[in-house]
Design an enzyme around this catalytic site. Structure first.
Site, short mmCIF file in Angstrom:
data_model
loop_
_atom_site.label_atom_id
_atom_site.label_comp_id
_atom_site.label_asym_id
_atom_site.label_seq_id
_atom_site.Cartn_x
_atom_site.Cartn_y
_atom_site.Cartn_z
N LYS A 4 4.94 9.99 8.12
CA LYS A 4 4.73 9.54 9.49
C LYS A 4 5.70 10.13 10.51
CE LYS A 4 2.49 5.36 7.72
NZ LYS A 4 1.11 5.28 8.20
N ASP B 47 9.36 2.90 -0.86
CA ASP B 47 8.33 3.58 -0.06
C ASP B 47 8.64 3.28 1.41
OD1 ASP B 47 4.68 3.49 0.13
OD2 ASP B 47 6.23 4.41 1.39
N TYR C 63 0.86 -1.18 0.00
CA TYR C 63 0.00 0.00 0.00
C TYR C 63 0.90 1.23 0.00
CZ TYR C 63 -3.44 3.48 1.58
OH TYR C 63 -4.24 4.58 1.68
P1 KE4 Z 1 -0.71 8.62 4.12
O1 KE4 Z 1 -1.24 9.24 2.85
O2 KE4 Z 1 -1.78 7.82 4.87
O3 KE4 Z 1 0.01 9.63 5.02
O4 KE4 Z 1 0.45 7.58 3.73
C1 KE4 Z 1 0.13 6.58 2.80
C2 KE4 Z 1 1.12 5.44 2.96
C3 KE4 Z 1 2.14 5.31 2.05
N1 KE4 Z 1 3.04 4.30 2.14
C4 KE4 Z 1 2.97 3.41 3.16
C5 KE4 Z 1 4.00 2.33 3.23
C6 KE4 Z 1 1.95 3.49 4.13
O5 KE4 Z 1 1.89 2.58 5.13
C7 KE4 Z 1 1.00 4.52 4.04
C8 KE4 Z 1 -0.15 4.67 5.01
N2 KE4 Z 1 -0.23 3.68 6.04
C9 KE4 Z 1 -1.57 3.40 6.51
C10 KE4 Z 1 -1.46 2.32 7.60
N3 KE4 Z 1 -1.09 1.08 7.09
C11 KE4 Z 1 -2.26 4.62 7.00
C12 KE4 Z 1 -3.45 4.37 7.89
C13 KE4 Z 1 -4.71 4.85 7.26
O6 KE4 Z 1 -4.86 4.68 6.02
O7 KE4 Z 1 -5.55 5.37 8.01
#
Ligand code: KE4
Length: 425
Positions: free
Chosen positions: A265, A237, A142
């Protein structure tokens, strides 16, 4: 204060699913989400006043625990001067220098407001730099919710059964090739089938959005060699793993140099942030220097960067990684030991302060393997832990996080609770 129940009932009327991010909705684990009033250290306090030991850590940022005094102080001081200027500010310079120091493969970096923007921009930059259209990603990984990457995605997309989101034009999806993680043969075949067309391979070097999956020895090195041989860029990523598993993330642990890295994060200290960076030769294609456009009203926001700088400086000072790995091993041993005692087949992958559990007899090396896990049993495990005061990610397809604040009573109590819930399954 209003109860979680009344707040959620109101939310359901005005917010899709009552949440601003799907994975918070508890739909795959049953029940309704609780509302948090405050957070400190390893603890969340619900609006009902219930204290929970938190292993979500706001999905990764809270590596120092919630509401760390040094981060709070940094934000409060920055706040004295205002919340946003729309002009360059001094925090942007410090943050860029910190990231480049922590992650040597990053010679230049651009701040964004989320991990999604970071990976989306990195993909656009790779396409602009190589003048190619295709992207290779891996099922279950993801990378946020941009159109190119919401194909066979993990995290909330997988949790809610829509790994290929609606609303993405087929013409668009065709430009994304999805392969099984840990499968070098399929990677070689994909490059052979798309000669001169692949702009980049994007990967979570340690996939953690399908539960935690670790690369087989040599897989990441093969990605590196194949990208170089085929003129494609390698994008790591590290939104989740960056600064969490080592100062320089997985690329430091594995000794692999990606061309571009996406971050997020932890570098926001809990405030909205993302970043993408890499070799200057590539980054100099980004506007206003070059033809690859990328922008953001609140990119480099002073409050978010003040928080992130405090978080990174605290990491540099404390270098907590060995200690965090020891906590991770304690959790892994407690879970694996209880499953063994119970005769319950399970896999408990763990690296540093990240762990997950798959209720399956098979070792999990990819998305297909992760799906063999018993998600219903995971839901029962999740609910048992929550009832006993331990909050795990509300999905079988996520990874749990440990903070430095878990050291001591919190980790002792949590290991006891998780083991006893396993025994009760
Ligand atoms: P954000 O757009 O949510 O800040 O980041 C996206 C993203 C990109 N790459 C990786 C490896 C990620 O894990 C994420 C977002 N992680 C999720 C939790 N697995 C965010 C939680 C959510 O979607 O509420």
């Amino acid at each position: 204060m209003e109860s979680s129940e009344t707040l959620f009932a109101r939310a359901l009327r005005r917010i899709p699913g009552g949440v601003n991010s799907p994975v918070r909705a508890f739909r795959s684990v049953g029940g309704a989400p609780f509302y948090v009033r405050s957070a400190h250290g390893a603890t969340l306090v619900t609006v009902e006043g219930r204290e929970l030991i938190d292993f979500v850590c706001t999905w990764g940022p809270a590596i120092h625990g919630h509401n760390h005094p040094l981060i709070r102080k940094a934000v409060a001081a920055a706040l004295e001067d205002g919340t946003s200027f729309g002009t360059p500010n001094r925090f942007e310079v410090t943050m860029a220098e910190l990231i480049c120091r922590f992650v040597p493969s990053v010679e230049k970096v651009r701040m964004t407001n989320s991990g999604t923007e970071a990976t989306m921009s990195a993909v656009r930059l790779a396409r602009g730099y190589t003048r190619r259209d295709k992207i290779i990603k891996f099922s279950g990984c993801y990378h946020g919710h941009s159109d190119s990457l919401l194909i066979k995605a993990g995290s909330g997309a997988l949790t809610h059964g829509h790994p290929d989101s609606a609303g993405i034009p087929a013409s668009f999806a065709r430009e994304t090739v999805v392969l099984p993680f840990n499968d070098t043969a399929s990677l070689d075949a994909a490059f052979a089938a798309n000669p001169g067309q692949v702009a980049a391979v994007i990967v979570e070097p340690y996939p953690a959005n399908v539960g935690l999956i670790l690369p087989r020895p040599g897989f990441l090195a093969h990605l590196r060699v194949s990208c170089t041989a085929n003129g494609a860029l390698l994008i790591f990523d590290e939104v989740m793993t960056g600064f969490r598993l080592a100062r320089g993330g997985v690329q430091e642990i594995e000794g692999i140099v990606p061309d571009l890295t996406a971050l997020g994060k932890i570098i926001g200290g809990g405030l909205p942030v993302g970043a993408f960076g890499g070799r200057a030769q590539i980054m100099d294609l980004v506007a206003p220097l070059g033809p690859v456009y990328q922008a953001g009203t609140l990119s480099g926001n002073p409050l978010a960067l003040a928080a992130g700088i405090a978080a990174l400086e605290l990491l540099e000072e404390s270098m907590p990684y060995r200690g965090l790995d020891a906590l991770g091993r304690r959790v892994r041993d407690a879970l694996a030991g209880a499953c063994k005692e119970k005769g319950l087949p399970a896999q408990v992958p763990q690296t540093g302060s990240m762990f997950s559990i798959f209720f399956t007899p098979r070792a999990v090396h990819d998305y297909a393997g992760a799906l063999t896990g018993d998600a219903k049993l995971f839901a029962r495990f999740f609910r048992g832990c929550l009832e006993a005061g331990v909050y795990l990610p509300p999905s079988a397809y996520e990874t749990a996080f440990i903070s430095t604040a878990h050291e001591g009573a919190a980790i002792d109590r949590a290991c006891e609770v998780m083991a006893s819930v396993i025994r009760s399954l």
